[in-house]
Each structure stands twice: as structure tokens, then as C-alpha cells.
Design an enzyme around this catalytic site. Structure first.
Site, PDB file in Angstrom:
ATOM      1  N   GLY A   1     -16.370   2.820  -2.997  1.00 33.48           N
ATOM      2  CA  GLY A   1     -15.270   3.578  -3.373  1.00 33.48           C
ATOM      3  C   GLY A   1     -15.491   4.341  -4.614  1.00 33.48           C
TER       4      GLY A   1
ATOM      5  N   GLN B   1     -13.851   8.109 -13.346  1.00 30.98           N
ATOM      6  CA  GLN B   1     -15.074   7.273 -13.290  1.00 30.98           C
ATOM      7  C   GLN B   1     -16.273   8.268 -13.586  1.00 30.98           C
ATOM      8  OE1 GLN B   1     -14.783   4.818  -9.786  1.00 30.98           O
ATOM      9  NE2 GLN B   1     -15.584   3.394 -10.904  1.00 30.98           N
TER      10      GLN B   1
ATOM     11  N   CYS C   1     -16.456  -3.204  -9.753  1.00 31.45           N
ATOM     12  CA  CYS C   1     -16.564  -1.884 -10.070  1.00 31.45           C
ATOM     13  C   CYS C   1     -17.768  -1.423 -10.721  1.00 31.45           C
ATOM     14  CB  CYS C   1     -14.935  -1.619 -10.838  1.00 31.45           C
ATOM     15  SG  CYS C   1     -14.720  -0.018 -11.197  1.00 31.45           S
ATOM     16  N   LEU C   2     -18.065  -0.332 -10.332  1.00 28.26           N
ATOM     17  CA  LEU C   2     -19.293   0.305 -10.905  1.00 28.26           C
ATOM     18  C   LEU C   2     -19.004   0.639 -12.401  1.00 28.26           C
ATOM     19  CD1 LEU C   2     -22.037   2.313 -10.280  1.00 28.26           C
ATOM     20  CD2 LEU C   2     -21.430   0.152  -9.194  1.00 28.26           C
TER      21      LEU C   2
ATOM     22  N   HIS D   1      -7.446  -0.023  -4.940  1.00 25.03           N
ATOM     23  CA  HIS D   1      -8.469  -0.116  -6.215  1.00 25.03           C
ATOM     24  C   HIS D   1      -8.783   1.247  -6.541  1.00 25.03           C
ATOM     25  CE1 HIS D   1     -12.289  -1.792  -8.180  1.00 25.03           C
ATOM     26  NE2 HIS D   1     -12.544  -0.435  -8.240  1.00 25.03           N
ATOM     27  N   GLU D   2      -9.043   2.304  -5.925  1.00 27.17           N
ATOM     28  CA  GLU D   2      -9.313   3.548  -6.355  1.00 27.17           C
ATOM     29  C   GLU D   2      -8.013   4.179  -7.033  1.00 27.17           C
ATOM     30  OE1 GLU D   2     -12.396   4.099  -6.678  1.00 27.17           O
ATOM     31  OE2 GLU D   2     -13.027   2.425  -5.523  1.00 27.17           O
TER      32      GLU D   2
ATOM     33  N   HIS E   1      -7.612   3.512 -10.182  1.00 28.30           N
ATOM     34  CA  HIS E   1      -8.172   4.106 -11.252  1.00 28.30           C
ATOM     35  C   HIS E   1      -7.391   5.339 -11.765  1.00 28.30           C
ATOM     36  CE1 HIS E   1     -12.055   2.359 -11.640  1.00 28.30           C
ATOM     37  NE2 HIS E   1     -12.190   2.081 -10.319  1.00 28.30           N
TER      38      HIS E   1
HETATM   39 NI    NI Z   1     -13.647   0.918  -9.298  1.00 31.73          NI
END
Ligand code: NI
Length: 175
Positions: free
Chosen positions: A46, A51, A94-95, A136-137, A140
Site C-alpha cells: 500500500g 508519502q 511502513c516504508l 493504514h493507508e 496516512h
Molecule cells: Ni505506511
């Protein structure tokens, strides 16, 4: 199409409230494609627009397993309609917080709505991994990271280490 650099926490661009998309036009569709490409390159399941420094309510997801065909979903203005009381625990990463993982408890089932890449309203029911990934997304988009769901002690430890490694990277780059 482009692979976009990922912003690493702590960074104020990861903490802002993103603006809704008016219409999914060519520019938003391109952003969706770029996000997806950036996600596959990582790899990951995702990705959210903030991000890559874009403060818009756009996310992409593909929670297909290694042996399954790709199942990309592109979403603008994703919103939860309802969530189950029953919870599910998954170890999230998470990246934007590279190499850190923690168990996060979230609703097991969700019902949600979004605009697809053709600006059509879609509804989706999801559970477990896909439901967790979508939540989760969506988080963000209001500046919430998975570490905001864990203890302050653990969160601060992770963020301190990320600050330290950012400083080390700067020193290395300057040397
Ligand atoms: Ni993330």
C-alpha cells in the site's frame, strides 16, 4: 510514469491532513499510477500520496500474495462507512518508517467507499490483511502513522532511531 522518492519519518509532510480530490482527472490518475509503481518497486502492499509529498487523499493498494496475480486498487477520497467491533492484530510496517515493525490492532472487517481511477464511486468490503492495509493507508491521509497506534514508549524509541539514522546519512553524504 515515475518512481517517486519516499519521505521518511519524522517529517512534517507525513503529519498533515490531506485535501479531498475534486475529480479524478488525468493528473490524479497519473499520481495513482506513479504511486502504484513506487509501491511495487519498494516492494509494498500500500502507499499513500503524502508519502511522496502530495497532500491529496489518494492511496493505492495491492495485497495479493506472492503466488497470486496482481490486484491493484487505486482510490481517491477513501472513507470508511462502517467497521466491525471485532479486532484483528497484524504486524505492520511502513516504508516511511523503514525496518520497524509493530503489532497493531484494528477492526477485522470494514465497509468503505472511494472514487476509482475513472472517477466512479465504488464500495468495497474487506477483511483482515486488505482491511488493515486500507486502514493504514487512510490513516496516512490525516497524518497518522502506524506507530501512533502503539505505546508512546515504543513510538519514541523508533522515531529517535530514525532521527539518528537520518543524521548519520547526512554526515555520510557530506563526507
Ligand atoms: Ni505506511
Amino acid at each position: 510514469m515515475a518512481i517517486l522518492p519516499i519521505i521518511i519519518a519524522p517529517d512534517r509532510r507525513l503529519k498533515i491532513k490531506c485535501k479531498p480530490v475534486d475529480t479524478v482527472d488525468d493528473a490524479i490518475a497519473t499520481l495513482m499510477t506513479d504511486l502504484l509503481e513506487t509501491m511495487y518497486a519498494a516492494p509494498g502492499i500500500g502507499r499513500a500520496a503524502p508519502q511522496v509529498g502530495v497532500a491529496k487523499r489518494v492511496i493505492v493498494i495491492d495485497s495479493a500474495g506472492k503466488d497470486e496475480p496482481p490486484a491493484p486498487v487505486k482510490m481517491a477520497n477513501p472513507e470508511l462507512i462502517s467497521v466491525s467491533e471485532e479486532l484483528w492484530i497484524h504486524e505492520e510496517g511502513c516504508l516511511s518508517l523503514p525496518e520497524y515493525y509493530a503489532d497493531v490492532e484494528r477492526p477485522r472487517h470494514i465497509h468503505m467507499r472511494y472514487l476509482d481511477e475513472n472517477n466512479a464511486v465504488q464500495e468495497l468490503e474487506a477483511d483482515e490483511l486488505l482491511a488493515t492495509c486500507i486502514q493504514h493507508e487512510i490513516d496516512h491521509l490525516s497524518g497518522t502513522l502506524f506507530v501512533d497506534h502503539i505505546s508512546a514508549l515504543k513510538r519514541n524509541m523508533i522515531l529517535r532511531k530514525l532521527v539518528k539514522s537520518k543524521k548519520q546519512n547526512l554526515t555520510t553524504a557530506a563526507a
